[in-house]
Design an enzyme around this catalytic site. Structure first.
Site, PDB file in Angstrom:
ATOM      1  N   CYS A  47      37.517  24.972  27.834  1.00 40.89           N
ATOM      2  CA  CYS A  47      37.345  23.669  27.190  1.00 40.89           C
ATOM      3  C   CYS A  47      38.672  22.977  26.917  1.00 40.89           C
ATOM      4  O   CYS A  47      39.661  23.622  26.580  1.00 40.89           O
ATOM      5  CB  CYS A  47      36.628  23.842  25.866  1.00 40.89           C
ATOM      6  SG  CYS A  47      35.058  24.673  26.013  1.00 40.89           S
ATOM      7  N   ARG A  54      41.723  22.641  33.728  1.00 41.22           N
ATOM      8  CA  ARG A  54      41.360  23.835  32.955  1.00 41.22           C
ATOM      9  C   ARG A  54      39.980  24.376  33.335  1.00 41.22           C
ATOM     10  O   ARG A  54      39.661  25.507  33.037  1.00 41.22           O
ATOM     11  CB  ARG A  54      41.365  23.506  31.459  1.00 41.22           C
ATOM     12  CG  ARG A  54      42.730  23.186  30.924  1.00 41.22           C
ATOM     13  CD  ARG A  54      42.646  22.594  29.526  1.00 41.22           C
ATOM     14  NE  ARG A  54      42.231  23.550  28.532  1.00 41.22           N
ATOM     15  CZ  ARG A  54      43.054  24.359  27.869  1.00 41.22           C
ATOM     16  NH1 ARG A  54      44.334  24.306  28.113  1.00 41.22           N
ATOM     17  NH2 ARG A  54      42.598  25.191  26.958  1.00 41.22           N
ATOM     18  N   TRP A  87      33.521  23.980  29.007  1.00 37.48           N
ATOM     19  CA  TRP A  87      33.253  25.071  29.945  1.00 37.48           C
ATOM     20  C   TRP A  87      32.231  25.945  29.249  1.00 37.48           C
ATOM     21  O   TRP A  87      32.537  26.598  28.250  1.00 37.48           O
ATOM     22  CB  TRP A  87      34.557  25.818  30.227  1.00 37.48           C
ATOM     23  CG  TRP A  87      34.452  26.826  31.319  1.00 37.48           C
ATOM     24  CD1 TRP A  87      34.646  26.600  32.656  1.00 37.48           C
ATOM     25  CD2 TRP A  87      34.143  28.219  31.184  1.00 37.48           C
ATOM     26  NE1 TRP A  87      34.470  27.773  33.351  1.00 37.48           N
ATOM     27  CE2 TRP A  87      34.165  28.785  32.489  1.00 37.48           C
ATOM     28  CE3 TRP A  87      33.855  29.065  30.120  1.00 37.48           C
ATOM     29  CZ2 TRP A  87      33.911  30.129  32.743  1.00 37.48           C
ATOM     30  CZ3 TRP A  87      33.593  30.411  30.363  1.00 37.48           C
ATOM     31  CH2 TRP A  87      33.629  30.924  31.664  1.00 37.48           C
ATOM     32  N   ASN A 117      37.160  24.363  21.014  1.00 40.82           N
ATOM     33  CA  ASN A 117      37.454  25.280  22.105  1.00 40.82           C
ATOM     34  C   ASN A 117      37.534  26.669  21.485  1.00 40.82           C
ATOM     35  O   ASN A 117      38.237  26.854  20.499  1.00 40.82           O
ATOM     36  CB  ASN A 117      38.789  24.900  22.771  1.00 40.82           C
ATOM     37  CG  ASN A 117      39.250  25.929  23.790  1.00 40.82           C
ATOM     38  OD1 ASN A 117      38.447  26.679  24.336  1.00 40.82           O
ATOM     39  ND2 ASN A 117      40.544  25.963  24.036  1.00 40.82           N
ATOM     40  N   GLY A 118      36.808  27.627  22.058  1.00 37.39           N
ATOM     41  CA  GLY A 118      36.813  28.980  21.508  1.00 37.39           C
ATOM     42  C   GLY A 118      35.384  29.480  21.378  1.00 37.39           C
ATOM     43  O   GLY A 118      34.467  28.890  21.956  1.00 37.39           O
ATOM     44  N   GLU A 157      45.619  40.014  45.980  1.00 36.95           N
ATOM     45  CA  GLU A 157      45.848  38.604  45.659  1.00 36.95           C
ATOM     46  C   GLU A 157      45.320  37.704  46.782  1.00 36.95           C
ATOM     47  O   GLU A 157      44.745  36.649  46.515  1.00 36.95           O
ATOM     48  CB  GLU A 157      47.348  38.370  45.387  1.00 36.95           C
ATOM     49  CG  GLU A 157      47.764  36.950  45.101  1.00 36.95           C
ATOM     50  CD  GLU A 157      47.052  36.284  43.918  1.00 36.95           C
ATOM     51  OE1 GLU A 157      46.369  36.959  43.136  1.00 36.95           O
ATOM     52  OE2 GLU A 157      47.175  35.042  43.821  1.00 36.95           O
ATOM     53  N   LYS A 200      42.530  34.821  46.181  1.00 35.89           N
ATOM     54  CA  LYS A 200      42.744  33.403  46.514  1.00 35.89           C
ATOM     55  C   LYS A 200      41.565  32.875  47.303  1.00 35.89           C
ATOM     56  O   LYS A 200      41.038  31.815  47.022  1.00 35.89           O
ATOM     57  CB  LYS A 200      44.011  33.185  47.360  1.00 35.89           C
ATOM     58  CG  LYS A 200      45.345  33.197  46.669  1.00 35.89           C
ATOM     59  CD  LYS A 200      45.602  32.061  45.725  1.00 35.89           C
ATOM     60  CE  LYS A 200      45.038  32.254  44.376  1.00 35.89           C
ATOM     61  NZ  LYS A 200      45.565  33.056  43.374  1.00 35.89           N
ATOM     62  N   GLU A 223      38.247  32.669  45.240  1.00 37.79           N
ATOM     63  CA  GLU A 223      38.295  31.647  44.190  1.00 37.79           C
ATOM     64  C   GLU A 223      37.964  30.259  44.734  1.00 37.79           C
ATOM     65  O   GLU A 223      37.233  29.505  44.113  1.00 37.79           O
ATOM     66  CB  GLU A 223      39.721  31.570  43.605  1.00 37.79           C
ATOM     67  CG  GLU A 223      40.024  32.588  42.545  1.00 37.79           C
ATOM     68  CD  GLU A 223      41.444  32.442  42.015  1.00 37.79           C
ATOM     69  OE1 GLU A 223      41.613  32.520  40.800  1.00 37.79           O
ATOM     70  OE2 GLU A 223      42.392  32.256  42.820  1.00 37.79           O
ATOM     71  N   HIS A 238      37.217  55.377  52.791  1.00 39.04           N
ATOM     72  CA  HIS A 238      36.374  55.803  51.673  1.00 39.04           C
ATOM     73  C   HIS A 238      35.366  54.731  51.280  1.00 39.04           C
ATOM     74  O   HIS A 238      34.979  54.645  50.124  1.00 39.04           O
ATOM     75  CB  HIS A 238      37.250  56.186  50.478  1.00 39.04           C
ATOM     76  CG  HIS A 238      38.229  57.270  50.815  1.00 39.04           C
ATOM     77  ND1 HIS A 238      37.852  58.571  50.985  1.00 39.04           N
ATOM     78  CD2 HIS A 238      39.559  57.211  51.070  1.00 39.04           C
ATOM     79  CE1 HIS A 238      38.908  59.293  51.320  1.00 39.04           C
ATOM     80  NE2 HIS A 238      39.960  58.484  51.382  1.00 39.04           N
ATOM     81  N   LYS A 260      41.338  27.364  34.461  1.00 41.03           N
ATOM     82  CA  LYS A 260      42.757  27.664  34.636  1.00 41.03           C
ATOM     83  C   LYS A 260      43.257  28.570  33.523  1.00 41.03           C
ATOM     84  O   LYS A 260      44.071  29.452  33.735  1.00 41.03           O
ATOM     85  CB  LYS A 260      43.537  26.339  34.643  1.00 41.03           C
ATOM     86  CG  LYS A 260      45.035  26.499  34.829  1.00 41.03           C
ATOM     87  CD  LYS A 260      45.366  26.820  36.257  1.00 41.03           C
ATOM     88  CE  LYS A 260      46.821  27.099  36.488  1.00 41.03           C
ATOM     89  NZ  LYS A 260      46.994  27.972  37.670  1.00 41.03           N
TER      90      LYS A 260
HETATM   91  C1  G6P Z   1      42.277  32.487  35.178  1.00 37.79           C
HETATM   92  C2  G6P Z   1      42.945  31.622  36.233  1.00 37.79           C
HETATM   93  C3  G6P Z   1      43.815  32.488  37.136  1.00 37.79           C
HETATM   94  C4  G6P Z   1      44.820  33.269  36.292  1.00 37.79           C
HETATM   95  C5  G6P Z   1      44.139  34.073  35.186  1.00 37.79           C
HETATM   96  C6  G6P Z   1      45.152  34.620  34.205  1.00 37.79           C
HETATM   97  O1  G6P Z   1      41.364  33.337  35.779  1.00 37.79           O
HETATM   98  O2  G6P Z   1      41.965  30.954  37.005  1.00 37.79           O
HETATM   99  O3  G6P Z   1      44.507  31.655  38.044  1.00 37.79           O
HETATM  100  O4  G6P Z   1      45.534  34.129  37.120  1.00 37.79           O
HETATM  101  O5  G6P Z   1      43.256  33.232  34.439  1.00 37.79           O
HETATM  102  O6  G6P Z   1      45.759  33.536  33.558  1.00 37.79           O
HETATM  103  P1  G6P Z   1      47.199  33.562  32.917  1.00 37.79           P
HETATM  104  O7  G6P Z   1      47.388  32.169  32.426  1.00 37.79           O
HETATM  105  O8  G6P Z   1      47.153  34.572  31.824  1.00 37.79           O
HETATM  106  O9  G6P Z   1      48.166  33.933  33.984  1.00 37.79           O
END
Ligand code: G6P
Length: 657
Positions: free
Chosen positions: A2, A27, A75, A101-102, A528, A532, A535, A551, A652
């Site tokens: 949020c 966000r 959100w 937010n929270g 990673e 990517k 996501e 395995h 985000k």
């Molecule tokens: C969310 C974001 C990711 C990020 C993760 C950790 O899932 O979408 O891109 O890697 O949070 O966030 P931080 O701000 O702690 O790196």
């Protein structure tokens, strides 16, 4: 998660709120709303499910005036993303409006009590109880009412509150969710994050936990939980809005991918002085660092993958045990911490991730020293750590993290060198050799980015393959329909198939999963790369240590999955080749990430596709390998017409558990 914006001043609040919410879109959210009050105490409240555009379109040709307002992008956590659940929320009357937010953890009990007092609820959210509480406690002073209300809340909150009886006051409060106050001339702001107000002011106050602020257009006063006034420091933001704008790029993600050589160059210039690594805000003495016998890294998402790579880096340089955990696991397990010996390294782009913050606090309570790696200056994790190393990536807007990741990796290499210098675990000659190799990385990154055409071609071929397969499914559907004589049955069948195909399409590439394999220091790169892709394309993708292929994942192999093999020149190169041979023996399709000039891997018996990186010491190769993997995900997402910068359901900054 949020996003909150609030405004009080003489300008048109609606314009400022929409502009601020737009800057917070990154966000992640699924509904939005604003509440505006004018000097004649008239309220304008508008909430919409979906994107911000739905909200702003409703404002076109509508003159909404008002000098005070709060806005929100939601959100969903409690209740689906519809208009009723969107913020702002109000109590029994529309006199008190609130954005949050929270998560209010005790909302259930509070709701039950409030219901007994005659309060009626109109949403499924946890937030609504806060509005009712403020209404209940209001005795002519909004600040005091909010103060009493938050005293009843368990969980996390950043709140913006306005009230029709006091149209010259905006109240803000926070606990465990971020909130800042922007200081203007004859106007003031609140926001979840700096970009929301950066075009209006550079002077901000970071609210800390259990602080509450009374904001008018000319004055900001901050109080503690007992309503005692406290003095806060004003902070000047010195980065500009350019970094939070697309600057001609189609998406933030590709802009941020392209920024990586510049970011890495900046980190090196800033951190290496006279062939020595320097950090400004460590707040840990050399003696304290020398005594460290083990390190625990905690992080989430992409930052966790950087942390995993950090384990390989630090173990090689320091030769002490390094553990890595996802924050959500670390915070609840038995944390083994030796006071004065264990160093905790939280890694976070935003510095606000709820689980990472909770892990930090849990470890601190057990006496651990905390040295965080954060990108956002002044964020909660940065402020609550003993020391902080800023990763200097600049604002990252795209939900899928790219430049923040490579910046975290580079920071781990530098931290390794710094600590190795203190612990005397690497010879001076090796340090100089490493430094000179690191300095070449920005140029090598540029070289990879120049060859983006090749990645695009591979991505497009793959997207084409997917569409072709989908078309085949529809063809099958047509053939089946014509076999039916009974038109009702034919229709039933057609509908069923349409649903199935639709869900296959919705899942994207259901028949075409991706498998990413890597070894050693590039095992985290495989994780990673897979993250990517999933996501931003919603394609199912798994990252695996190549040695683990036998395995389980090998059962998936036939011609349909694409297996991305990180097979750059290294001590485990031959091992990767033998993994590839095993995949090819099962008719697998292989995309190799290889070192330029490697003729062997180009052969058909190894690779269907090859993406190259320039030659580099394998120890530093994750910094380069990241780039083709990011670009591959990006170009497939573009080919599939996905919402690259704001993928569905993701946020985000994950500020709730
Ligand atoms: C969310 C974001 C990711 C990020 C993760 C950790 O899932 O979408 O891109 O890697 O949070 O966030 P931080 O701000 O702690 O790196």
């Amino acid at each position: 998660m949020c996003g909150i914006v609030g405004y009080i001043g003489d300008k048109n609040a609606a314009t400022i709120l929409i502009e601020g919410l737009r800057s917070l879109e990154y966000r992640g959210y699924d509904s939005a709303g604003i509440a505006i009050v004018d000097r004649r105490k008239r309220l304008f409240l508008l909430k919409k499910a979906g994107k911000l555009k739905a909200l702003s379109d409703c404002l076109i040709n509508r003159h909404v005036s008002g000098h005070l307002g709060i806005g929100h992008t939601r959100w969903a956590t409690h209740g689906e993303p519809n208009e009723a659940n969107a913020h702002p929320h109000y109590g029994n009357t529309r006199d008190f409006l609130i954005v949050h937010n929270g998560i209010i953890e005790n909302h259930h009990e509070l709701k039950q009590q409030l219901r007994k007092d005659g309060h009626r609820f109109s949403s499924q959210t946890d937030t609504e109880v806060a509005a009712h509480l403020v209404e209940k406690f209001y005795k002519g002073d909004l600040l005091k009412a909010v103060c009493r209300a938050i005293g009843c809340l368990k969980g996390s909150f950043a709140l913006g509150v306005i009230c029709m009886h006091e149209p010259d006051v905006l109240v803000a409060a926070r606990k465990d969710s971020p909130l800042i106050i922007g200081l203007g001339k004859g106007e003031n702001f609140i926001a979840s994050d700096v970009p929301a107000i950066l075009s209006r002011t550079r002077d901000i106050i970071y609210l800390d936990n259990n602080e509450i602020a009374r904001i008018s257009k000319d004055e900001v006063k901050v109080f503690d939980a007992k309503c005692r006034e406290i003095q806060k420091k004003k902070v000047r933001i010195n980065w500009n809005t350019d970094s939070a704008e697309k600057a001609g790029f189609a998406h933030f993600m590709i802009k941020e991918i392209e920024e990586q050589p510049q970011v890495i160059g900046r980190i090196l210039t800033h951190r290496i002085k006279s062939k020595q690594v320097v950090f400004e805000n460590l707040n840990l003495s050399r003696a304290q660092l020398k005594n460290i016998t083990d390190i625990q890294i905690v992080a989430c998402g992409t930052a966790y993958h950087a942390g995993l790579c950090g384990k390989y880096i630090l173990e090689k340089m320091l030769r002490i045990p390094i553990n890595v955990d996802t924050s959500s696991e670390f915070r609840y397990r038995e944390q083994i911490i030796t006071k004065g010996r264990t160093l905790i390294i939280p890694v976070s782009q935003s510095g606000e991730t709820a689980d990472t913050l909770a892990s930090l606090r849990a470890a601190k309570e057990k006496g651990a020293k905390i040295l965080s790696l954060c990108n956002v200056v002044g964020s909660s994790i940065a402020r609550e750590s003993d020391g902080v190393i800023y990763t200097l990536a600049g604002p990252e807007i795209s939900v899928a993290s790219t430049k923040a990741y490579t910046a975290q990796l580079m920071t781990f290499y530098l931290l390794g060198l710094y600590l190795a210098g203190i612990k005397k675990t690497i010879a001076d000659k090796t340090v100089l050799n490493y430094l000179s190799k690191m300095k070449k990385i920005p140029a090598l990154m540029r070289d990879i980015l120049k060859n983006q055409k090749r990645v695009k071609k591979v991505a497009h071929e793959y997207v084409h393959r997917y569409h072709y397969r989908l078309a085949e499914q529809f063809k099958f559907l047509e053939d089946e329909i014509v076999q039916f004589q009974d038109p009702v049955k034919a229709l039933e069948f057609a509908e069923k198939w349409a649903r199935l195909s639709h869900s296959a399409y919705g899942r994207r590439f259901g028949d075409f999963p991706f498998l990413y394999l890597g070894r050693n220091v590039n095992y985290p790169s495989a994780l990673e790369g897979a993250l990517k892709l999933k996501e931003i394309t919603y394609i199912s993708a798994e990252g695996y240590a190549a040695g683990e292929m036998k395995h389980g994942p090998i059962a998936l192999i036939d011609e349909f999955p694409l297996v991305v093999c990180i097979a750059t020149k290294s001590a485990v190169y031959e091992k990767m080749l033998s993994n590839i041979r095993e995949i090819k023996a099962r008719k697998g399709t292989v995309l190799s990430i290889a070192t330029r000039g490697d003729k062997e891997i180009q052969k058909k018996e190894y690779s269907n596709y090859v993406l190259e990186i320039p030659e580099i010491d394998e120890f530093f190769s994750p910094l380069l390998v990241a780039l083709p993997l990011q670009m591959l995900a990006y170009h497939i997402a573009v080919g599939l017409n996905c919402d690259v910068d704001q993928p569905r359901n993701l946020a985000k900054s994950v500020t709730v558990e």
